[in-house]
Design a protein around this motif. Sequence first.
Motif, short mmCIF file in Angstrom:
data_model
loop_
_atom_site.label_atom_id
_atom_site.label_comp_id
_atom_site.label_asym_id
_atom_site.label_seq_id
_atom_site.Cartn_x
_atom_site.Cartn_y
_atom_site.Cartn_z
N THR A 170 37.35 44.80 45.97
CA THR A 170 37.58 44.45 47.38
C THR A 170 38.89 43.68 47.52
N VAL A 171 39.15 42.78 46.58
CA VAL A 171 40.42 42.03 46.61
C VAL A 171 41.59 42.98 46.39
N ASP A 172 41.46 43.89 45.44
CA ASP A 172 42.54 44.85 45.17
C ASP A 172 42.89 45.64 46.44
N ILE A 173 41.88 46.06 47.16
CA ILE A 173 42.09 46.92 48.34
C ILE A 173 42.67 46.10 49.52
N PHE A 174 42.30 44.83 49.63
CA PHE A 174 42.69 44.06 50.82
C PHE A 174 43.70 42.95 50.56
N LYS A 175 44.22 42.85 49.35
CA LYS A 175 45.09 41.71 49.02
C LYS A 175 46.33 41.64 49.90
N SER A 184 34.66 35.07 48.23
CA SER A 184 33.78 35.43 47.12
C SER A 184 33.35 34.20 46.34
N THR A 185 32.05 34.10 46.06
CA THR A 185 31.56 33.14 45.07
C THR A 185 31.18 33.95 43.84
N PHE A 186 31.46 33.42 42.66
CA PHE A 186 31.18 34.21 41.45
C PHE A 186 31.16 33.29 40.23
N GLN A 187 30.39 33.70 39.24
CA GLN A 187 30.38 32.98 37.96
C GLN A 187 31.72 33.18 37.28
N TYR A 188 32.26 32.07 36.74
CA TYR A 188 33.57 32.16 36.10
C TYR A 188 33.67 31.11 35.00
N PRO A 189 34.21 31.41 33.85
CA PRO A 189 34.73 32.74 33.48
C PRO A 189 33.61 33.74 33.21
N TYR A 190 33.84 34.95 33.65
CA TYR A 190 32.83 36.01 33.51
C TYR A 190 33.45 37.33 33.95
N TYR A 191 32.79 38.44 33.64
CA TYR A 191 33.23 39.75 34.09
C TYR A 191 33.49 39.72 35.60
N PRO A 192 34.55 40.34 36.16
CA PRO A 192 35.47 41.26 35.49
C PRO A 192 36.84 40.66 35.14
N GLU A 193 37.07 39.39 35.48
CA GLU A 193 38.33 38.73 35.10
C GLU A 193 39.57 39.47 35.59
N ARG A 194 39.50 39.99 36.80
CA ARG A 194 40.67 40.60 37.45
C ARG A 194 40.80 39.98 38.84
N TYR A 195 41.98 39.56 39.18
CA TYR A 195 42.26 38.98 40.51
C TYR A 195 41.56 37.65 40.78
N CYS A 196 41.00 37.02 39.74
CA CYS A 196 40.30 35.76 39.98
C CYS A 196 41.27 34.66 40.40
N GLU A 197 42.51 34.75 39.95
CA GLU A 197 43.45 33.66 40.24
C GLU A 197 44.54 34.08 41.22
N ILE A 198 44.32 35.14 41.94
CA ILE A 198 45.31 35.62 42.91
C ILE A 198 45.50 34.56 44.02
#
Length: 307
Positions: A170-175, A184-198
Amino acid sequence: MTTAYITHEDCLLHNMGPDHPESPVRLQAIRKVLERTGLMDHMDQLTAVPASAEQIQLAHAKLHQKKLEMKVPREGVVYTDEDTALCPHSLDAAHLAAGGVILATNRVLSGKAQNAFCAVRPPGHHAEYNLPMGFCFYNNVAIGACHALLQEGIERVAVLDFDVHHCNGTVDIFKDRPEVLVCSTFQYPYYPERYCEIDRPNIVNCPIAAHSDNSVFRKAIEERWLPALEAHKPDIIFISAGFDAHKEDPMADLNLDEEDYRWVTQQIMQMAEKHSHKRIVSVLEGGYSPVALAFSVQAHLEVLAGF
Ligand SMILES: [Zn+2]
């Protein structure tokens, strides 16, 4: 006002194998609980229709769609990554999942329903513009949000994602689309580790450490999501409703329960009432303990349906 409940029995035909956690049992468990509690009778039950190629391409590259079509096997399963597989029926189910969200969006925007829940699979929030991943082929919620933005009077939308995994797709499509707020709330560090720090003004990422208690989740909603929603004033709110942050979910290590899902849905309802003409389209994402999933969906729907 009505809550629409949208699904299709062919969403059960997508099957990645007997040991795969993203299984048809998930939808069967939800239906069983909603029927047993009588909640199903209080919703407008609708059957999903498949999304067209043009609708899928609102959020995905044409090539992405073509590559998936080429991979569909005649029998058995074919893996697109180490944990995502296509069976002969998978893409049909994926078209129904995306089409279900479009139907939900149309019902809500036409005023035929106040809000809607899409009990669909495969899930979508990991699917990027040009990449299937993490059990996802097409980003159902993103396709619905893009469809909404084409309708008259819809200038800003929000996608709120409380799945335990970050919504990289969703971040990739709307960034680069500031008219779409993604929280987004999400467990971190955890899968998928893409765009977490954008770093984008329209992307509100709220990482939560494993084993945190539910107060950390609630604080993130209150201190990060709600002010962002107040500022964005979306014309419609989409929810990527994943229930795998439940304490009984086998996949991850957050500690939410049904009451947290009830609470977050109430917070979203209040925002929708204030800014979005009460319009909410909620879309199933993860949740891999069938029992915890079903009771969590029940709590979520009791709020949406005004119980
Ligand atoms: Zn998830």
